[in-house]
Design an enzyme around this catalytic site. Structure first.
Site, PDB file in Angstrom:
ATOM      1  N   ASN A   1       6.662 -25.561  20.655  1.00  0.00           N
ATOM      2  CA  ASN A   1       5.866 -25.211  21.843  1.00  0.00           C
ATOM      3  C   ASN A   1       6.843 -25.139  23.014  1.00  0.00           C
ATOM      4  O   ASN A   1       7.307 -26.177  23.498  1.00  0.00           O
ATOM      5  CB  ASN A   1       4.796 -26.289  22.086  1.00  0.00           C
ATOM      6  CG  ASN A   1       4.034 -26.047  23.377  1.00  0.00           C
ATOM      7  OD1 ASN A   1       4.166 -24.990  24.006  1.00  0.00           O
ATOM      8  ND2 ASN A   1       3.233 -27.028  23.777  1.00  0.00           N
ATOM      9  N   TRP A   2       7.131 -23.932  23.442  1.00  0.00           N
ATOM     10  CA  TRP A   2       8.148 -23.766  24.490  1.00  0.00           C
ATOM     11  C   TRP A   2       7.618 -24.059  25.883  1.00  0.00           C
ATOM     12  O   TRP A   2       8.377 -24.050  26.850  1.00  0.00           O
ATOM     13  CB  TRP A   2       8.702 -22.335  24.458  1.00  0.00           C
ATOM     14  CG  TRP A   2       9.493 -22.026  23.225  1.00  0.00           C
ATOM     15  CD1 TRP A   2       9.832 -22.894  22.210  1.00  0.00           C
ATOM     16  CD2 TRP A   2      10.054 -20.763  22.853  1.00  0.00           C
ATOM     17  NE1 TRP A   2      10.566 -22.250  21.250  1.00  0.00           N
ATOM     18  CE2 TRP A   2      10.718 -20.937  21.618  1.00  0.00           C
ATOM     19  CE3 TRP A   2      10.065 -19.505  23.451  1.00  0.00           C
ATOM     20  CZ2 TRP A   2      11.381 -19.892  20.974  1.00  0.00           C
ATOM     21  CZ3 TRP A   2      10.727 -18.468  22.803  1.00  0.00           C
ATOM     22  CH2 TRP A   2      11.374 -18.663  21.583  1.00  0.00           C
ATOM     23  N   LYS A   3       6.312 -24.220  25.996  1.00  0.00           N
ATOM     24  CA  LYS A   3       5.711 -24.466  27.314  1.00  0.00           C
ATOM     25  C   LYS A   3       6.200 -23.390  28.291  1.00  0.00           C
ATOM     26  O   LYS A   3       6.359 -22.243  27.881  1.00  0.00           O
ATOM     27  CB  LYS A   3       6.008 -25.903  27.765  1.00  0.00           C
ATOM     28  CG  LYS A   3       5.633 -26.913  26.660  1.00  0.00           C
ATOM     29  CD  LYS A   3       5.683 -28.342  27.078  1.00  0.00           C
ATOM     30  CE  LYS A   3       5.276 -29.247  25.901  1.00  0.00           C
ATOM     31  NZ  LYS A   3       5.245 -30.645  26.249  1.00  0.00           N
TER      32      LYS A   3
ATOM     33  N   HIS B   1      -4.081 -28.570  24.560  1.00  0.00           N
ATOM     34  CA  HIS B   1      -2.872 -29.358  24.825  1.00  0.00           C
ATOM     35  C   HIS B   1      -3.139 -30.307  25.992  1.00  0.00           C
ATOM     36  O   HIS B   1      -3.855 -29.961  26.939  1.00  0.00           O
ATOM     37  CB  HIS B   1      -1.690 -28.433  25.135  1.00  0.00           C
ATOM     38  CG  HIS B   1      -0.390 -29.160  25.099  1.00  0.00           C
ATOM     39  ND1 HIS B   1       0.039 -29.940  26.150  1.00  0.00           N
ATOM     40  CD2 HIS B   1       0.548 -29.269  24.131  1.00  0.00           C
ATOM     41  CE1 HIS B   1       1.200 -30.496  25.813  1.00  0.00           C
ATOM     42  NE2 HIS B   1       1.530 -30.092  24.597  1.00  0.00           N
TER      43      HIS B   1
ATOM     44  N   GLU C   1      -1.441 -31.072  28.425  1.00  0.00           N
ATOM     45  CA  GLU C   1      -1.081 -30.528  29.749  1.00  0.00           C
ATOM     46  C   GLU C   1      -2.189 -29.618  30.281  1.00  0.00           C
ATOM     47  O   GLU C   1      -2.411 -29.543  31.496  1.00  0.00           O
ATOM     48  CB  GLU C   1       0.279 -29.808  29.657  1.00  0.00           C
ATOM     49  CG  GLU C   1       1.413 -30.819  29.507  1.00  0.00           C
ATOM     50  CD  GLU C   1       2.613 -30.349  28.700  1.00  0.00           C
ATOM     51  OE1 GLU C   1       2.765 -29.137  28.492  1.00  0.00           O
ATOM     52  OE2 GLU C   1       3.393 -31.218  28.269  1.00  0.00           O
TER      53      GLU C   1
ATOM     54  N   GLU D   1      -0.977 -35.592  19.359  1.00  0.00           N
ATOM     55  CA  GLU D   1       0.065 -35.753  20.366  1.00  0.00           C
ATOM     56  C   GLU D   1      -0.318 -36.888  21.313  1.00  0.00           C
ATOM     57  O   GLU D   1      -1.086 -36.673  22.263  1.00  0.00           O
ATOM     58  CB  GLU D   1       0.231 -34.459  21.166  1.00  0.00           C
ATOM     59  CG  GLU D   1       0.610 -33.259  20.319  1.00  0.00           C
ATOM     60  CD  GLU D   1       1.357 -32.187  21.120  1.00  0.00           C
ATOM     61  OE1 GLU D   1       2.356 -31.695  20.604  1.00  0.00           O
ATOM     62  OE2 GLU D   1       0.955 -31.878  22.251  1.00  0.00           O
TER      63      GLU D   1
ATOM     64  N   GLY E   1       7.289 -35.625  26.184  1.00  0.00           N
ATOM     65  CA  GLY E   1       8.313 -35.392  27.203  1.00  0.00           C
ATOM     66  C   GLY E   1       8.877 -36.669  27.795  1.00  0.00           C
ATOM     67  O   GLY E   1       9.576 -36.641  28.803  1.00  0.00           O
TER      68      GLY E   1
ATOM     69  N   SER F   1       8.027 -36.059  21.666  1.00  0.00           N
ATOM     70  CA  SER F   1       9.436 -36.441  21.555  1.00  0.00           C
ATOM     71  C   SER F   1       9.952 -36.392  20.114  1.00  0.00           C
ATOM     72  O   SER F   1      10.796 -37.209  19.735  1.00  0.00           O
ATOM     73  CB  SER F   1       9.676 -37.819  22.181  1.00  0.00           C
ATOM     74  OG  SER F   1       9.337 -37.785  23.559  1.00  0.00           O
TER      75      SER F   1
ATOM     76  N   GLY G   1       8.185 -29.955  21.522  1.00  0.00           N
ATOM     77  CA  GLY G   1       8.423 -29.382  22.836  1.00  0.00           C
ATOM     78  C   GLY G   1       9.920 -29.268  23.103  1.00  0.00           C
ATOM     79  O   GLY G   1      10.601 -28.362  22.605  1.00  0.00           O
ATOM     80  N   GLY G   2      10.452 -30.223  23.860  1.00  0.00           N
ATOM     81  CA  GLY G   2      11.839 -30.166  24.337  1.00  0.00           C
ATOM     82  C   GLY G   2      12.861 -29.803  23.266  1.00  0.00           C
ATOM     83  O   GLY G   2      13.706 -28.916  23.470  1.00  0.00           O
TER      84      GLY G   2
HETATM   85  P1  13P Z   1       8.009 -33.012  23.641  1.00  0.00           P
HETATM   86  O1  13P Z   1       8.512 -32.741  22.226  1.00  0.00           O
HETATM   87  O2  13P Z   1       8.878 -32.400  24.689  1.00  0.00           O
HETATM   88  O3  13P Z   1       7.699 -34.442  23.850  1.00  0.00           O
HETATM   89  O4  13P Z   1       6.607 -32.215  23.760  1.00  0.00           O
HETATM   90  C1  13P Z   1       5.659 -32.371  22.778  1.00  0.00           C
HETATM   91  C2  13P Z   1       4.569 -31.398  23.029  1.00  0.00           C
HETATM   92  O5  13P Z   1       3.857 -31.497  24.017  1.00  0.00           O
HETATM   93  C3  13P Z   1       4.400 -30.297  22.067  1.00  0.00           C
HETATM   94  O6  13P Z   1       3.214 -29.598  22.291  1.00  0.00           O
END
Ligand code: 13P
Length: 260
Positions: A9-11, A97, A99, A169, A175, A215, A236-237
């Site tokens: 997920n590149w956000k 999600h 967010e 999640e 993050g 993470s 994500g990251g």
């Molecule tokens: P991180 O891997 O950056 O913690 O993000 C997880 C995430 O929100 C994937 O959708």
């Protein structure tokens, strides 16, 4: 047998050039991956879905949107419909999600409407659920998961369990560099699968891939994926770095070869 899914997920990261270059690199570095029951997915921003699709053409890497509208069409400025995604052959869309829940006040009911819209267009929803730190510390994790599951699946019927993916999640792990321990994650995943069994029956519950997100990185990926009910990651990251993402795809392959 359940599929192992490694999804990035590149956000709100990567512009057009970066998306094209990264996708071409993934395509070439993963070109010899043949494993059955492995799905590799990247989720760029809406506007860059065609760029990613183009750069990944001829590869097994699939593309996901990060959201979708709950409405079919019409006067909804800024929204993107499931029909539009389907017309680009986008196979997945993330919904719910944390967010989106946090910054856009998305409710379980809205997530349910989005899931329904996606299923109508044969797009696989990647449905995100998870508790906050305060909820975990108050001992409410299972109650929160249960109410998210009940709300997000309200009125939804499934055929096989392969047409939808859940991502657990924990919000406190997203993050932050704090990962749930493999025990904590497995416990939540087992709870989710058990809930699915009660709601949809044993076969659908057994078929559905449940991903961990929060993470996840090459250092903890193997341990997490080795858990009985963890079928991959929504990352994500660490999915923004080609070396890390490729390493986690290989972790998924080796988990499958060990009989996962
Ligand atoms: P991180 O891997 O950056 O913690 O993000 C997880 C995430 O929100 C994937 O959708």
């Amino acid at each position: 047998m359940r599929d192992i899914i490694i999804a990035g997920n590149w956000k709100m990261n990567k512009d057009a050039l970066q998306t094209a270059e990264f996708c071409r690199e993934l395509k070439s570095r993963l070109s010899d991956v043949k494993a059955e029951h492995l799905r590799v997915i990247v989720a760029p921003a809406f506007v860059l879905l065609p760029v990613a699709k183009g750069a990944l053409e001829g590869s097994r890497i699939e593309v996901s949107a990060q959201d979708v509208s709950s409405q079919a069409q019409g006067a909804f400025t800024g929204e993107v419909s499931a029909q539009m995604l389907a017309s680009l052959q986008v196979a997945y869309a993330i919904v719910g999600h944390s967010e989106r829940r946090q910054y856009h006040a998305e409710s379980n009911e809205l997530v349910r409407d989005k899931v329904q819209m996606l299923l109508q267009h044969q797009i696989t929803p990647i449905m995100c659920i998870g508790e906050t730190l305060a909820e975990r510390e108050a001992g409410e994790t299972e109650a929160v998961l249960e109410s998210q599951l009940a709300g997000c699946f309200d009125g939804i019927e499934l055929q096989t369990g392969k047409e939808l993916v859940i991502a657990y999640e924990p919000v406190w792990a997203i993050g932050t560099g704090k990962t749930a321990t493999s025990d904590q994650a497995q416990q939540a995943h087992a709870f989710i699968r058990n809930w699915l069994r009660g709601r949809f029956g044993a076969e659908i519950a057994a078929n559905m891939s449940i991903l961990y997100g929060g993470s996840m990185k090459p250092e903890n990926c193997e341990e997490l994926i080795s858990q009985a009910d963890i079928d991959g990651g929504l990352i994500g990251g660490a999915s923004l770095k080609a070396d890390d993402f490729v390493a986690m795809v290989h972790t998924g392959i080796s988990a499958l070869s060990k009989g996962k």
